[in-house]
Design a protein around this motif. Sequence first.
Motif, PDB file in Angstrom:
ATOM      1  N   GLU A  21     -19.514   8.219  29.208  1.00 46.97           N
ATOM      2  CA  GLU A  21     -19.638   8.177  27.752  1.00 46.97           C
ATOM      3  C   GLU A  21     -18.854   9.321  27.106  1.00 46.97           C
ATOM      4  O   GLU A  21     -18.080   9.115  26.184  1.00 46.97           O
ATOM      5  N   ARG A  22     -19.073  10.543  27.605  1.00 45.15           N
ATOM      6  CA  ARG A  22     -18.388  11.702  27.033  1.00 45.15           C
ATOM      7  C   ARG A  22     -16.884  11.655  27.290  1.00 45.15           C
ATOM      8  O   ARG A  22     -16.101  12.078  26.458  1.00 45.15           O
ATOM      9  N   LEU A  23     -16.497  11.116  28.434  1.00 47.77           N
ATOM     10  CA  LEU A  23     -15.071  10.983  28.726  1.00 47.77           C
ATOM     11  C   LEU A  23     -14.411  10.048  27.724  1.00 47.77           C
ATOM     12  O   LEU A  23     -13.346  10.337  27.176  1.00 47.77           O
ATOM     13  N   LEU A  24     -15.058   8.926  27.447  1.00 49.94           N
ATOM     14  CA  LEU A  24     -14.483   7.948  26.515  1.00 49.94           C
ATOM     15  C   LEU A  24     -14.507   8.452  25.073  1.00 49.94           C
ATOM     16  O   LEU A  24     -13.717   7.997  24.244  1.00 49.94           O
ATOM     17  N   LEU A  25     -15.400   9.389  24.748  1.00 50.81           N
ATOM     18  CA  LEU A  25     -15.460   9.960  23.405  1.00 50.81           C
ATOM     19  C   LEU A  25     -14.525  11.161  23.228  1.00 50.81           C
ATOM     20  O   LEU A  25     -14.332  11.633  22.112  1.00 50.81           O
TER      21      LEU A  25
END
Length: 104
Positions: A21-25
């Motif tokens: 999630e954080r990678l994609l954000l």
Amino acid sequence: MPDTLERVVGPKPTLNRLYLERLLLNPQMKTRLLQIGGAGATREAITKAQAEELLIPVPPVSAQDEFATRLSTVQKMKNSHKQSLCEIDTLFASLQHRAFAGEL
């Protein structure tokens, strides 16, 4: 540095949900996704086929889990600080009211 690169689509035992999630954000990843999707006239999007071809860095699961644990800890601290700030604001408003009402 990540051990491997993997495709994103589909559940993977090698990907921690919070890490993904954080990678994609991440702003750099968002830019990359927008470049892959192209800027259309009405929307920016990527197709399933494009998503299936997207490679992401995948560190060891233990590092991803540690990241998720630290992220959770930071989030709890942020929530605690927000709550404290609200309490301080309430106390300050009460103090102001009492001061202007001549009760101090």
